[in-house]
Design a protein around this motif. Structure first.
Motif, mmCIF file in Angstrom:
data_model
loop_
_atom_site.group_PDB
_atom_site.id
_atom_site.type_symbol
_atom_site.label_atom_id
_atom_site.label_comp_id
_atom_site.label_asym_id
_atom_site.label_seq_id
_atom_site.Cartn_x
_atom_site.Cartn_y
_atom_site.Cartn_z
ATOM 1 N N ASN A 158 55.315 61.687 58.819
ATOM 2 C CA ASN A 158 56.053 60.635 59.539
ATOM 3 C C ASN A 158 57.418 60.416 58.884
ATOM 4 O O ASN A 158 57.756 59.298 58.450
ATOM 5 N N ARG A 171 57.234 59.116 64.031
ATOM 6 C CA ARG A 171 56.170 58.519 64.849
ATOM 7 C C ARG A 171 56.682 58.038 66.209
ATOM 8 O O ARG A 171 55.982 58.130 67.214
ATOM 9 N N VAL A 207 49.892 61.713 63.100
ATOM 10 C CA VAL A 207 51.231 61.520 62.527
ATOM 11 C C VAL A 207 51.074 60.739 61.219
ATOM 12 O O VAL A 207 50.429 59.691 61.190
#
Ligand SMILES: Cc1cc2nc3c(=O)[nH]c(=O)nc-3n(C[C@H](O)[C@H](O)[C@H](O)COP(=O)(O)OP(=O)(O)OC[C@H]3O[C@@H](n4cnc5c(N)ncnc54)[C@H](O)[C@@H]3O)c2cc1C
Length: 478
Positions: A158, A171, A207
């Motif tokens: 992320n 994200r 993620v």
């Protein structure tokens, strides 16, 4: 009568099975060829592995994971290996194989109507940006490692970067994913829907999961209109407290066109000027605090320069902003950005460094800067406090460089004490000890220390649900 095929067990049998299934070209076994995949950027971790396998398709990734789980061999997924917490490096036992996504590097599709790009996990971030640009669109994720980090790694960590204030973290840029689970099953989640409330958003689970829940093989990412007007300025500040005033004024004056809002203390700018050839101080005297500000708009003639000047005039007058340089051209803007982006390299060239990637609510960032420096210096008197980063996101790289006269080993031995000092303060200010780079191997202990037991237990249950045999990235995060 069908013949019963014996399952491979252990690394040697797995390597034979991988070679049969993928061909010898997909496997690296020579120690010299494997070396770059077994050490991290900072030189903190050097691992061992019997093989580095580089599948060229989702089906091949599935084969690798199926064979590895049948053999009971653990797997470390790897993208560009630019991660800063040791998550992409196997441990020293030699029991894990490395699964590199580097050969899965196709841009599958750019869709200018849906404003999406569909890419394989091994695409280098800069190549994703270029493919979007060639279609007249913007993929806004941008970080100093963009020439070598890969989009699968960006998703798995992320990643943040310099445009989070405007476009969000990785994200926020993902619509759908394709993921291979630990047992080799493929989850086809490459949906390009902006609205889809059909149960848990599985893509978001992967993620930031640092390769512990599944191997990301492809992604559908959001694109944006290309900026047509971009303005860059370097401001010298009296005090970090004035940064909030500048940000608020700029956001309301420009209709939220503030794309980057980066902080640098004097020590970090000085290091970049001294250590990296070609950097030039744009001011005629040193200042204690700097802000690098970028405004952008997809509308030509959006009047950003005028807005910048009108916001700065009163703040310059009352002394909050002590001096300002407004870039008059692309190359001038690049020269200002270069100072900011070469700080990590300058820090490395200047000696050993302790790095803390922390965030607090934006309103508390000045207090963190004010109290954090003496708290760390109490542990290593005379060290250099190098603070820089994404002020607009409440995220600062609050680092310490080895003091003159103190050896590298003695300095690094203070690591835990310094981390304790800074992370305790961050916790008091309701912040995060891992704002951008993740947990990896480096920050595992802090997860249980600073996050509620219920939260960590829920994470462990998710891990067990998706990877019951613990095949993926052992020793990372949990
Ligand atoms: C100079 C420099 C500047 C940086 N600046 C920033 C910054 O501004 N913001 C920021 O957030 N980070 C930054 N980083 C850290 C790093 O670049 C990011 O974490 C990046 O997202 C990692 O991508 P990678 O492809 O190199 O991943 P790797 O290092 O290869 O892997 C990182 C983690 O992701 C997992 N992983 C990799 N690929 C996959 C996959 N396909 N599926 C599942 N798991 C996978 C690995 O197992 C590992 O745990 C910087 C690093 C450097 C060296």
């Amino acid at each position: 009568m069908s013949e019963l095929r014996p399952r491979p067990t252990g690394p040697d049998a797995l390597i034979d099975a991988l070679e049969t299934a993928l061909g010898a070209a997909a496997l690296l076994r020579d120690p010299a060829e494997m070396a770059p995949y077994l050490a991290d950027q900072r030189g903190w971790f050097t691992g061992r592995a019997p093989v580095v396998v580089s599948p060229a398709s989702t089906a091949e990734v599935s084969t690798v994971l199926r064979l590895a789980s049948e053999a009971g061999v653990t797997v470390v997924p790897q993208g560009g290996n630019t991660g800063l917490v040791g998550g992409s490096i196997p441990d020293e036992s030699g029991g894990s194989i490395v699964l590199s996504l580097r050969r899965m590097n196709r841009v599958r599709e750019v869709d200018p109507v849906d404003f999406t790009i569909t890419v394989e996990a091994g695409c280098v971030l800069a190549e994703v940006q270029t493919a979007a640009r060639e279609a007249g669109l913007l993929f806004p994720l941008s970080l100093a490692a963009e020439g070598s980090c890969r989009i699968g790694g960006n998703l798995a960590t992320n990643a943040g970067g310099t445009a989070v204030l405007r476009y969000g973290n990785t994200r926020d840029l993902v619509l759908g994913l394709e993921v291979v689970l630990a047992d080799g099953r493929i989850w086809e989640g490459l949906r390009r829907l902006r609205k889809d409330n059909t149960g848990y958003k599985l893509a978001q689970l992967f993620v930031g999961s640092e390769g512990t829940l599944g191997v990301i093989t492809a992604a559908v990412l959001r694109l944006f209109p290309m900026p047509r007007e971009v303005r860059t300025a370097l401001l010298a500040l009296r005090d970090p407290r004035d940064a909030g005033v500048v940000l608020e004024a700029l956001r309301s004056a420009t209709g939220d066109a503030v794309t980057s809002f980066e902080y640098m203390n004097r020590a970090s700018v000085e290091l970049a000027l001294e250590q990296v050839a070609g950097n030039v101080d744009p001011f005629d005297r040193p200042h204690d605090h700097y802000l690098l500000v970028e405004l952008s708009s997809a509308r030509q003639g959006a009047g950003l320069l005028e807005a910048l000047e009108s916001v700065l005039a009163p703040i310059l007058e009352d002394g909050g902003v002590v001096d300002a340089v407004l870039a008059q051209s692309g190359p001038q803007a690049e020269a200002l950005w270069r100072i900011r982006e070469t700080i990590p390299e300058a820090q490395r060239l200047a000696g050993a460094g302790l790095k803390h990637d922390v965030s607090v609510p934006l309103s508390r960032l000045p207090e963190l800067l004010e109290r954090g420096a003496p708290a760390m210096l109490a542990e290593v008197p005379g060290a250099l406090v190098v603070a820089f980063g994404h002020f607009g996101d409440g995220n600062v790289h609050f680092n310490l460089n080895q003091p003159p006269g103190m050896g590298r080993a003695a300095f690094m031995a203070r690591r835990e004490a310094v981390e304790h000092a800074i992370y305790e303060l961050v916790a008091e200010l309701e912040g995060s000890f891992g704002a951008e780079h993740g947990i990896g191997r480096v920050k595992r202990a802090y997860l249980t220390r600073y996050r509620p037991a219920v939260e960590v237990e829920a994470m462990r249950r998710l891990k067990r649900a998706l990877d019951p045999a613990g095949i993926l990235n052992p020793g990372v995060m949990l």
